[in-house]
Each structure stands twice: as C-alpha cells, then as structure tokens.
Design a protein around this motif. Structure first.
Motif, short mmCIF file in Angstrom:
data_model
loop_
_atom_site.label_atom_id
_atom_site.label_comp_id
_atom_site.label_asym_id
_atom_site.label_seq_id
_atom_site.Cartn_x
_atom_site.Cartn_y
_atom_site.Cartn_z
N GLU A 532 0.85 -1.07 -0.09
CA GLU A 532 -0.07 0.00 0.04
C GLU A 532 0.79 1.18 0.22
O GLU A 532 1.63 1.40 0.95
N TRP A 533 0.83 2.09 -1.05
CA TRP A 533 1.46 3.17 -1.02
C TRP A 533 0.64 4.69 -0.96
O TRP A 533 -0.29 4.62 -1.89
N THR A 534 1.01 5.38 -0.06
CA THR A 534 -0.05 6.60 0.15
C THR A 534 1.02 7.93 0.02
O THR A 534 1.88 7.68 0.61
N SER A 535 0.31 8.99 -0.52
CA SER A 535 1.32 10.23 -0.73
C SER A 535 0.37 11.52 -0.46
O SER A 535 -0.72 11.32 -1.09
N THR A 536 0.99 12.64 0.06
CA THR A 536 0.48 13.92 -0.11
C THR A 536 1.49 14.63 -0.71
O THR A 536 2.73 14.99 -0.21
N PHE A 537 1.23 15.37 -1.79
CA PHE A 537 2.07 16.09 -2.46
C PHE A 537 1.53 17.56 -2.47
O PHE A 537 0.45 17.69 -2.93
N LYS A 548 -3.05 20.77 -3.05
CA LYS A 548 -2.39 19.60 -2.82
C LYS A 548 -2.95 18.28 -3.37
O LYS A 548 -4.22 18.18 -3.69
N LEU A 549 -2.18 17.18 -3.67
CA LEU A 549 -2.51 15.96 -4.37
C LEU A 549 -2.35 14.67 -3.43
O LEU A 549 -1.24 14.70 -2.88
N ASP A 550 -3.50 14.31 -3.13
CA ASP A 550 -3.61 12.96 -2.25
C ASP A 550 -3.65 11.71 -3.14
O ASP A 550 -4.56 11.52 -4.06
N THR A 551 -2.66 10.73 -3.09
CA THR A 551 -2.81 9.50 -3.74
C THR A 551 -2.55 8.17 -3.08
O THR A 551 -2.04 8.47 -1.96
N GLY A 552 -3.30 7.12 -3.60
CA GLY A 552 -3.01 5.83 -2.84
C GLY A 552 -3.15 4.66 -3.78
O GLY A 552 -3.82 4.97 -4.91
N LEU A 553 -2.24 3.67 -3.54
CA LEU A 553 -2.32 2.58 -4.54
C LEU A 553 -2.21 1.39 -3.64
O LEU A 553 -1.30 1.09 -2.57
N PHE A 554 -2.90 0.37 -3.90
CA PHE A 554 -3.09 -0.83 -3.15
C PHE A 554 -3.08 -1.91 -4.06
O PHE A 554 -3.78 -1.95 -4.95
N VAL A 555 -2.07 -2.92 -3.75
CA VAL A 555 -1.95 -4.03 -4.81
C VAL A 555 -1.71 -5.29 -3.96
O VAL A 555 -1.12 -5.15 -2.84
#
Length: 686
Positions: A532-537, A548-555
């Motif tokens: 799980e990869w989460t970020s706030t840019f 701001k950009l919030d992203t999330g990736l779950f594999v």
C-alpha cells in the motif's frame, strides 16, 4: 510474489526515494515526532478534530478491525496518548464529536515508542485541551440520488461538550444510516450462450440508525481518572428488489424480495478507570454491548400464466451480546517500559429462525428448519506482556508475548464444547535512520474473528442460495510480516510505502458441508502478499498555491487452494487493486475551495461450490466538490458523485451441480444504472 507485483513494488520504492528537499519540517521534534498545530489546518477551516485528522499529509487512518475482544490495538489514532478501548467506534468516533477548537496539537509518532501492544508504523496522537466552557457543533448532510433511491434529508450530527465540577461531559446524536439503489437490465444465457431470460430489476434500500451517546470524563483523587460512555441506537432498515422476468419459454413472471429490520436496537456501555498503584499505573476497563436484531425477509413470485404464486419467508430474531473485562498494568524500570494485560470476554448469539413456504391459498406455512435456530457462545481469557525500549535515539523495539484460552460451543446442540489455546505476540522495530526517513518492521502472530451467524443456517433468498450452518468453524490464525517506510519530502509533502506478507491457517471461505450443501468454513492454508503506497504532494513549490494532491495505491495477491479442484486461486472476494487520487485547492486569499477525486477498485471472484460470481461497481467513481468556509459563519460544501456513470455489474456462473464436475446451467450478467449522487454538507458551531 508474482513478477508483476514485484515490479510494482520496485517502482513504488524507486519513487519513494526522490532527491527533493531534505529539510525536516520545522515542527519536527528531537524524539522524531512530527507536531501539527491548529494553525497548520487553518486553511481547511476544520469544524471537528476528525476534519483535522483527515488532512494529515500522507497519513492513512486505520479503524479498529472489530477483532476478538479488545486485545491488541489496531486503530492507529490515540487521544491524549491513550488508546480508546471500546467496541463502539474508538478514537475516530470520539474525534468526530469533538470540536476543532478543543485540539491543542496532533503528533505523528512511531508506534514502537508508545508501549501499546499491536500498533506499528505511524500513529496519530490527538492532544486535546481541557474543557473551559460549553461548546457545541453540528453538521447537516442531506443526500439525493438521481435514480431509484429514496432521498435522505434527515442526516447529520450534533454534539455539546461542557464541564461540571470534576466532570467533563459530552452529549451527542448522530445518524448513521444510508441509501442505496440501482436498476437496469440483467441477461441470462444458457451453457451454449443462448439468451433464455431477460430481466429488468430495481433495487433500493434505506436505513436509519440514530445513535444517542453520553460520555463523561472524571478527574478523580490524585492522578486517577475515569471515562464512561453510554450509547443507544434504535434502527430501522429495509430493502426492496423488484425484477420483471421475460423468458424464452414464455413463462414470464415478476419477483419481489423485501427485507425489513424494524424495532432493532443496539445498546453499549464502556467504562474505564486508571490510578497509580505501586511502581506503576493500573487501568481497568469494562465493555458491554447488546444487539436486538429482528430480520424479516419475504420473497414472492407472480406468474403471468395465472398459476398460484410461489414464495418463501425467513424470519430471524437474533440477540447478540459481548461482555469484556480487562485490566492493564503499566510500569517502568529505567528505560524499559512494561505492560501486563489480562482480559476476559464472553460472546453469545441466540438466534431463532423460522422458514415458511407460500401455499396455493396464499398463506405462509412454517416448515421444519432446525438448522436456523440455536445458541452459540464463547468464553475467552487472554494475557499479554508488552516490553518496550529505546535501544538508541534512532531505534526502538517492542516485544509482545502471551496467548488466549477459549471455550466455544453450541449451547443447544449435542456436540461437546471445544477448547483452544492459541499463542499471540509481535515484534516491532521502529528506526529513524535520518531526519526525512522512518522505518517500521513488524512480525505478528494474530488470531482472527469469526461470525457466530455462520454456525447456523442462513438462507440468502435474493441470491437463491442456502448457506448451511457449520458448528465446526474455528477462528483463522496468521503469521504476518509488515514493513513500512516513510519519507518527508520537505515542502513537497510526504510519502509512505507499506509492504506485507501474511501466512494464514484455517482461512474462512466456502466449503462443502454434507452431501450437497455448502457454507462458511475453514480451509487449511492461504496467503496474502501486497503493498500500500500513500502520498500527499503539496503543489505550492510548482506555483499551484493552496493545492495538494493525495494519492493511494493498493496491490494484493492472495492464494488459497480450492476445496473442489485442488488448484490455487484468489481468496473469495479479496481486494486485488485499489487506486485513489484526489486534488484539493484552497484558493489563496478567499474562503473558497474546490476539489476532485476518483477511485478504482478490483476484487477477486466469489467462489461457491455450485457457482462463481463477480460483483463490482465502476470502473471509476468520481467526486467533485466546491466549498465555502464562511457562509454566515457556516461551512458549506456541495458535492456530486459519479458523473462518470460508474455502473453496478455482476457476472455470475451457475452450474448444474458441483462446478468442477457439472456443466454450466446458466450465466447471469448485470449492467445496471447507479446514476449521480448529490450531497450537501452544512457545518457550524454553537
């Protein structure tokens, strides 16, 4: 781990190590904690403490998993450094009812430093001020759907906090229901692909669950303190499915399925009291929850030919209770912190189920249905010893060891009670190699939860499926390894990557029961692997001020051996992929904000013994909002969801018998309209 998943993890890891700004945010402390003050959230105009928490950059809120008893913590949110140990929403529910003006600061800390068993990675500690004067807050959240659904006008929450002598108290009411609806065509084909039936279906559901709660905090003698929460939730829910069936053989019909839960209610009480004792501190906790759940499901079929209607009715009256007593003793010896916990939990389900069939005269006649009634109960004792220590200014360790003894039985059955001993524990390391980085590594032995409903037969009328009860069901157990890495990106924000591998025994799935039945049961082994990869840019450095950009990736890749074919396949219904992207722009120098987000999810098929199904909605759900932070002192947001026309889909393969040896009987394909959803939020204080 598959090659594709391995490559995805490597790509995420490469992105996780940029050479952007190496500066530590000015609010970083010598202990490695990152401190956010109310000023850091001012541009969002938060009205509740939860509003602040939702805006923490790169932080993913994890709620309690509803596991066994209170046990080890899974909610990664604390209030004033303490875990909110209850079964009614935990810290997140409490913060939703807490005014933003009560927040002094929010600390992001490494779990290994806290001495709280079960936590790993980054934890948010919300520090609240002492109440000085009464304050209240409210939110009104009406919702309207363009198609099929009932409107939801009465929806929202209100709370009042005040102080009276040594007591801080909070009164609140919150609606927790919802609306759901979709409709459209269903196509049924035979094994050769020929259309044998076309349906037009409409589904709609509503639920109303107002929760009334009162919370009191008591400042006792010396350093002692206590908390008491009482809550009552009456509820009413109902759903309707109407489908018109036009068949190739001309035997057309209409089917109605109605489910009602009326006069249901949940009562829960939580209390704790802590005080100094000897070299440490003792905390005693008591929890009781009782759910009165009557459910009435009626299905009737009317034939165009005029032949008598057919129908089935299942009425279930369930009474569910859970009572927990727990004691925690904390003490320190030098730099070593210890906690010894003892817990007893009693769980009970009393279900009375009645199955009736419609006779030619139009009356429902009760049938013999012994598997639908029974009493299931479990008594469990757990003891854990937690050891925490800072090995260096940059490295912390936490070690948890113990186990549980449980007794599980069907009270009204003729099977003997089953007794179990299950070891539990975890090892967590927290490392801060340099200012921008934090790393957490956790190895965990976990015992999962089971639903007592699965011990008894539960007809699924809408799916034309009968799940047989399984008195031999046992909780799953797993060995878990998780690695979490976070990096602060200076003025650009921050990013986190969590990778995991779980080895599960006695996984819950659908298994053969009897000669031709099936139901929920245990399969020997399974595995889960993913990240799980989460970020706030923050986009200010590139000139997009206030954005701001919030992203999330779950594999995730899961594997279990199919009980019919012996082949490896995914765990039924497990999530395979999740993508979330959200942009928010608070326009500088104004009270306006706008944003857009989208999410996409992919799940595995559901594997039954006579069918394989795959239900999903999408492919993408989008959400658009515009917000004004001061409309006569109120914060107002207008939101529309699903302009991209995500649809309700289902692909169901039904076989004439066991799917590994029988031909395909029919295939059902749904492609149905959900439509846009319009929402309004009005927040204020008083």
């Amino acid at each position: 781990m598959s090659r594709a998943l391995f490559r995805s993890a490597l790509l995420a890891g490469a992105i996780l190590t940029p050479t952007l700004a190496r500066a530590v945010p000015p609010s970083a402390t010598d202990t490695g904690a990152i401190v956010y003050t109310p000023a850091d959230f001012a541009r969002f105009a938060p009205r509740t403490a939860l509003d602040m928490l939702n805006q923490l950059p790169g932080f993913t809120i994890r709620s309690e998993d509803g596991g066994r008893g209170l046990g080890q913590a899974t909610e990664n949110v604390l209030i004033n450094g303490q875990r909110v140990a209850n079964k009614s929403g935990g810290a997140i529910d409490e913060l939703q009812r807490t005014n933003a003006a009560s927040v002094e600061r929010i600390e992001l800390v490494d779990a290994a430093r806290l001495g709280i068993a079960g936590l790993s990675g980054q934890v948010a500690n919300v520090v609240l001020k002492a109440e000085k004067k009464g304050q209240g807050q409210f939110e009104w959240k009406p919702q309207i759907r363009a198609h099929y659904a009932y409107p939801r006008i009465i929806n929202g929450s209100a709370s009042w906090s005040d102080k009276a002598g040594p007591f801080d108290y909070k009164l609140s009411v919150q609606t927790q229901g919802g609306r759901g609806a979709f409709g459209g065509p269903i196509t049924i084909t035979d094994g050769a692909g020929n259309v044998i039936e076309r349906r037009s279906e409409r589904f709609r559901a509503l639920s109303e669950l107002p929760r009334f709660a009162a919370t009191t905090k008591i400042d006792g003698w010396g350093s002692s303190e206590g908390n008491v929460t009482l809550a009552y939730t009456p509820y009413w829910t109902h759903s309707d499915i109407t489908d018109r069936r036009v068949r190739a053989d001309g035997d057309n019909r209409t089917r109605f399925t109605k489910q009602r839960q009326s006069n249901g209610s949940v009562f829960d009480a939580n209390a704790d009291y802590s005080f100094a004792l000897g070299p440490g501190r003792l905390k005693v906790i008591g929890v009781h929850k009782f759910d009165h759940e009557p459910t009435d499901t009626v299905q009737t079929t009317r034939f165009d030919s005029g032949r008598p209607d057919e129908g089935v009715r299942f009425f279930r009256l369930a009474r569910i209770s859970e009572t927990i007593g727990r004691a925690e003793y904390d003490w320190k010896i030098g730099r070593n912190s210890f906690q010894l916990s003892l817990e007893r939990a009693d769980n009970r389900l009393d279900q009375r189920g009645r199955l009736s069939l419609l006779d030619p005269a139009g009356n429902f006649v009760e049938q013999e249905f012994p598997g639908g009634s029974g009493i299931v109960q479990e008594r469990r004792y757990e003891s854990l010893l937690t050891f925490s220590r800072a090995l260096s200014p940059k490295l912390d360790v936490q070690l948890v060891g113990g186990g549980e003894i449980s007794k599980l039985k069907r009270v009204d059955g003729n099977l003997p009670a089953r007794k179990f001993f299950r070891p539990k524990g975890s090892l967590t390391l927290g490392w801060r190699p340099s200012a921008p980085w934090d790393v957490s590594l956790k190895f965990n032995r976990k015992v999962g939860q089971i639903s007592f409903y699965d011990f008894l037969s539960q007809p699924r009328l809408a799916e034309d499926r009968q799940n047989s009860g399984n008195p031999d069901l046992v909780p799953p157990q797993s060995w878990e390894a998780e690695l979490e890495v976070g990096r602060k990106l200076g003025p650009w924000g921050q990013t986190r990557l969590r990778a995991f591998r779980h080895w599960i025994t006695d996984i819950i799935d659908i298994i053969p029961i009897g000669e031709d039945g099936d139901g929920v049961g245990n399969l020997p082994r399974a595995s889960e692997t993913g990240f799980e990869w989460t970020s706030t840019f923050t986009l200010d450095p590139m000139g997009f001020k206030g954005a701001k950009l919030d992203t999330g990736l779950f594999v995730q890749r899961t594997r279990v051996r199919d009980p019919l074919t012996g082949d490896l396949r995914p765990i039924s219904g497990s999530q395979k992929l999740g993508i979330n992207v959200g942009l928010r722009h608070d326009i500088p120098g104004s009270k306006w904000a706008w944003g857009v987000s989208a999410n996409h999810n992919v799940s595995a098929r559901d594997y039954y013994l006579n069918e394989i199904g795959h239900g999903w909605e999408g492919p993408w759900f989008d959400e658009w909002f515009v917000e004004n932070k001061d409309v006569a002192g109120l914060k107002v947001r207008a939101t529309v969801v699903n302009l991209s026309n995500a649809r309700h889909r289902n692909d169901r393969l039904v076989y004439a018998g066991r799917r590994n040896v029988s031909p395909l009987l029919f295939r059902q394909q749904n492609n149905q309209l959900i439509g846009p959803i319009f929402m309004l939020s009005v927040q204020g204080s008083f």
